[in-house]
Scaffold this motif. Structure first.
Motif, PDB file in Angstrom:
ATOM      1  N   GLN A 118      -9.374 -67.535  82.953  1.00  0.00           N
ATOM      2  CA  GLN A 118     -10.278 -68.650  82.667  1.00  0.00           C
ATOM      3  C   GLN A 118      -9.924 -69.925  83.430  1.00  0.00           C
ATOM      4  OE1 GLN A 118     -13.015 -68.101  80.767  1.00  0.00           O
ATOM      5  NE2 GLN A 118     -12.253 -65.986  80.728  1.00  0.00           N
ATOM      6  N   GLY A 119      -8.936 -69.878  84.297  1.00  0.00           N
ATOM      7  CA  GLY A 119      -8.580 -71.040  85.106  1.00  0.00           C
ATOM      8  C   GLY A 119      -8.043 -72.188  84.273  1.00  0.00           C
ATOM      9  N   VAL A 120      -8.425 -73.405  84.659  1.00  0.00           N
ATOM     10  CA  VAL A 120      -7.930 -74.606  83.986  1.00  0.00           C
ATOM     11  C   VAL A 120      -8.365 -74.638  82.526  1.00  0.00           C
ATOM     12  CG1 VAL A 120      -8.023 -77.123  83.969  1.00  0.00           C
ATOM     13  CG2 VAL A 120      -7.870 -75.904  86.149  1.00  0.00           C
ATOM     14  N   LEU A 121      -9.567 -74.137  82.252  1.00  0.00           N
ATOM     15  CA  LEU A 121     -10.037 -74.093  80.870  1.00  0.00           C
ATOM     16  C   LEU A 121      -9.128 -73.216  80.016  1.00  0.00           C
ATOM     17  CD1 LEU A 121     -12.105 -74.805  78.713  1.00  0.00           C
ATOM     18  CD2 LEU A 121     -13.477 -72.833  79.487  1.00  0.00           C
ATOM     19  N   GLY A 122      -8.701 -72.092  80.564  1.00  0.00           N
ATOM     20  CA  GLY A 122      -7.786 -71.218  79.841  1.00  0.00           C
ATOM     21  C   GLY A 122      -6.453 -71.892  79.592  1.00  0.00           C
ATOM     22  N   ASP A 123      -5.970 -72.647  80.583  1.00  0.00           N
ATOM     23  CA  ASP A 123      -4.722 -73.403  80.400  1.00  0.00           C
ATOM     24  C   ASP A 123      -4.864 -74.390  79.239  1.00  0.00           C
ATOM     25  OD1 ASP A 123      -4.065 -72.042  82.688  1.00  0.00           O
ATOM     26  OD2 ASP A 123      -3.909 -73.817  83.965  1.00  0.00           O
ATOM     27  N   ALA A 124      -5.993 -75.105  79.224  1.00  0.00           N
ATOM     28  CA  ALA A 124      -6.214 -76.106  78.180  1.00  0.00           C
ATOM     29  C   ALA A 124      -6.324 -75.459  76.807  1.00  0.00           C
ATOM     30  CB  ALA A 124      -7.476 -76.909  78.493  1.00  0.00           C
ATOM     31  N   VAL A 125      -7.011 -74.316  76.737  1.00  0.00           N
ATOM     32  CA  VAL A 125      -7.129 -73.606  75.464  1.00  0.00           C
ATOM     33  C   VAL A 125      -5.761 -73.166  74.971  1.00  0.00           C
ATOM     34  CG1 VAL A 125      -7.977 -71.481  74.385  1.00  0.00           C
ATOM     35  CG2 VAL A 125      -9.502 -72.851  75.828  1.00  0.00           C
ATOM     36  N   PHE A 126      -4.950 -72.647  75.870  1.00  0.00           N
ATOM     37  CA  PHE A 126      -3.617 -72.189  75.481  1.00  0.00           C
ATOM     38  C   PHE A 126      -2.774 -73.343  74.945  1.00  0.00           C
ATOM     39  CE2 PHE A 126       0.870 -71.609  76.419  1.00  0.00           C
ATOM     40  CZ  PHE A 126       1.128 -70.427  75.744  1.00  0.00           C
ATOM     41  N   VAL A 127      -2.768 -74.470  75.657  1.00  0.00           N
ATOM     42  CA  VAL A 127      -1.965 -75.613  75.225  1.00  0.00           C
ATOM     43  C   VAL A 127      -2.469 -76.143  73.888  1.00  0.00           C
ATOM     44  CG1 VAL A 127      -1.319 -77.999  75.772  1.00  0.00           C
ATOM     45  CG2 VAL A 127      -1.242 -76.253  77.549  1.00  0.00           C
ATOM     46  N   ALA A 128      -3.786 -76.220  73.737  1.00  0.00           N
ATOM     47  CA  ALA A 128      -4.350 -76.752  72.488  1.00  0.00           C
ATOM     48  C   ALA A 128      -4.011 -75.862  71.296  1.00  0.00           C
ATOM     49  CB  ALA A 128      -5.866 -76.906  72.627  1.00  0.00           C
ATOM     50  N   ILE A 129      -4.218 -74.553  71.457  1.00  0.00           N
ATOM     51  CA  ILE A 129      -3.937 -73.637  70.350  1.00  0.00           C
ATOM     52  C   ILE A 129      -2.437 -73.552  70.094  1.00  0.00           C
ATOM     53  CG2 ILE A 129      -4.060 -71.231  69.596  1.00  0.00           C
ATOM     54  CD1 ILE A 129      -6.740 -71.013  70.971  1.00  0.00           C
ATOM     55  N   GLY A 130      -1.641 -73.529  71.163  1.00  0.00           N
ATOM     56  CA  GLY A 130      -0.190 -73.489  71.003  1.00  0.00           C
ATOM     57  C   GLY A 130       0.338 -74.731  70.317  1.00  0.00           C
ATOM     58  N   ALA A 131      -0.226 -75.889  70.666  1.00  0.00           N
ATOM     59  CA  ALA A 131       0.203 -77.136  70.032  1.00  0.00           C
ATOM     60  C   ALA A 131      -0.167 -77.154  68.563  1.00  0.00           C
ATOM     61  CB  ALA A 131      -0.424 -78.331  70.751  1.00  0.00           C
ATOM     62  N   ALA A 132      -1.385 -76.715  68.243  1.00  0.00           N
ATOM     63  CA  ALA A 132      -1.820 -76.689  66.845  1.00  0.00           C
ATOM     64  C   ALA A 132      -0.956 -75.738  66.022  1.00  0.00           C
ATOM     65  CB  ALA A 132      -3.292 -76.277  66.765  1.00  0.00           C
ATOM     66  N   ALA A 133      -0.643 -74.582  66.603  1.00  0.00           N
ATOM     67  CA  ALA A 133       0.180 -73.611  65.888  1.00  0.00           C
ATOM     68  C   ALA A 133       1.590 -74.148  65.653  1.00  0.00           C
ATOM     69  CB  ALA A 133       0.231 -72.298  66.676  1.00  0.00           C
ATOM     70  N   THR A 134       2.148 -74.788  66.685  1.00  0.00           N
ATOM     71  CA  THR A 134       3.489 -75.342  66.549  1.00  0.00           C
ATOM     72  C   THR A 134       3.515 -76.465  65.522  1.00  0.00           C
ATOM     73  OG1 THR A 134       3.956 -74.797  68.865  1.00  0.00           O
ATOM     74  CG2 THR A 134       5.421 -76.372  67.809  1.00  0.00           C
ATOM     75  N   ALA A 135       2.507 -77.322  65.564  1.00  0.00           N
ATOM     76  CA  ALA A 135       2.434 -78.428  64.612  1.00  0.00           C
ATOM     77  C   ALA A 135       2.320 -77.927  63.180  1.00  0.00           C
ATOM     78  CB  ALA A 135       1.252 -79.331  64.939  1.00  0.00           C
ATOM     79  N   ALA A 136       1.689 -76.763  62.992  1.00  0.00           N
ATOM     80  CA  ALA A 136       1.503 -76.201  61.658  1.00  0.00           C
ATOM     81  C   ALA A 136       2.699 -75.396  61.181  1.00  0.00           C
ATOM     82  CB  ALA A 136       0.259 -75.328  61.635  1.00  0.00           C
ATOM     83  N   GLY A 137       3.696 -75.211  62.058  1.00  0.00           N
ATOM     84  CA  GLY A 137       4.909 -74.521  61.638  1.00  0.00           C
ATOM     85  C   GLY A 137       5.090 -73.130  62.202  1.00  0.00           C
ATOM     86  N   ALA A 138       4.198 -72.675  63.100  1.00  0.00           N
ATOM     87  CA  ALA A 138       4.387 -71.367  63.726  1.00  0.00           C
ATOM     88  C   ALA A 138       5.615 -71.401  64.633  1.00  0.00           C
ATOM     89  CB  ALA A 138       3.149 -70.989  64.541  1.00  0.00           C
ATOM     90  N   PRO A 139       6.311 -70.283  64.800  1.00  0.00           N
ATOM     91  CA  PRO A 139       7.506 -70.269  65.647  1.00  0.00           C
ATOM     92  C   PRO A 139       7.190 -70.666  67.091  1.00  0.00           C
ATOM     93  CG  PRO A 139       7.398 -68.287  64.302  1.00  0.00           C
ATOM     94  CD  PRO A 139       6.077 -68.978  64.149  1.00  0.00           C
TER      95      PRO A 139
END
Length: 230
Positions: A48-69
């Motif tokens: 997905q190019g840059v959009l895929g990068d942004a999706v990954f960072v956004a979801i990864g950040a949300a998961a980390t903020a919520a307490g995911a490993p």
């Protein structure tokens, strides 16, 4: 042999066994065609190019903020992007997630976080909060380098203690890096059947954990933890 020395040796032995298990588990998962938690990456990130990068960072950040490993985010980063790019994007997601939970606890969630940390382990965490306030960079770095511990709890503690954001986030990023590299290598190894990546990940895991234990031993945060375990 003192109790503290015995505990350190026991911890190192457990870490060595865990590190050896990383490579074995990775090879097994790859061999049977299972890579956990990768469906959303396959659908929304890969190709997905840059959009895929942004999706990954956004979801990864949300998961980390919520307490995911955070190690899981690094694993998926390596799976999706390879070791180098995966490490960088996973680290970005981890730091953003760290900043979000820290900022929330500091700005609007201090009462809620106090209640959450006032339970069974609250009496153990309060002295550590005081150590963080006294040495935000050094204590945070030592704790982040350890392969065990609760990332979200540390973020909440730092927010409640209202320590300076710059040293806390800088030490978090630096402390996150070794394990992020380790799990990104593991994720890449599972995707491309790279046995050497998984072996290197296991070796780096032992090295980073040993450094974390050495720093913790020298730092007041380590003495607080040992006093609590004694």
């Amino acid at each position: 042999m003192s109790g503290a020395v015995a505990r350190r040796r026991s911890s190192l032995l457990k870490l060595a066994m865990l590190a050896a298990g990383l490579a074995a588990a990775g090879l097994l998962l790859r061999g049977i065609g299972l890579a956990p938690g990768t469906d959303w990456v396959d659908r929304w990130v890969l190709g997905q190019g840059v959009l895929g990068d942004a999706v990954f960072v956004a979801i990864g950040a949300a998961a980390t903020a919520a307490g995911a490993p955070r190690q899981g985010v690094a694993f998926l980063g390596g799976y999706a992007f390879g070791a180098v790019e995966g490490t960088l994007l996973a680290l970005a997601a981890q730091v953003v997630g760290c900043a979000a939970s820290y900022g929330w606890a500091r700005a609007v969630g201090r009462g809620w976080a106090e209640r959450r940390l006032a339970g069974r382990f609250g009496h153990r965490l309060r002295p550590l909060r005081d150590v963080l306030a006294g040495s935000p960079f050094g204590a945070t770095l030592a704790l982040r380098l350890l392969p065990v511990g609760n990332n979200l709890a540390l973020n909440l503690l730092a927010g409640m203690a209202a320590i300076s954001a710059v040293p806390f986030l800088a030490a978090s990023a630096l402390g996150y890096l070794p394990q992020t590299v380790v799990f990104a290598l593991l994720g890449k190894g599972i995707r491309v059947d790279g046995a050497w990546q998984m072996g290197l990940a296991a070796a780096l895991f032992v090295v980073s954990a040993a450094i974390g234990l050495a720093l913790l031993r020298a730092h007041k945060a380590g003495r607080v933890i040992e006093d609590d375990q004694g």
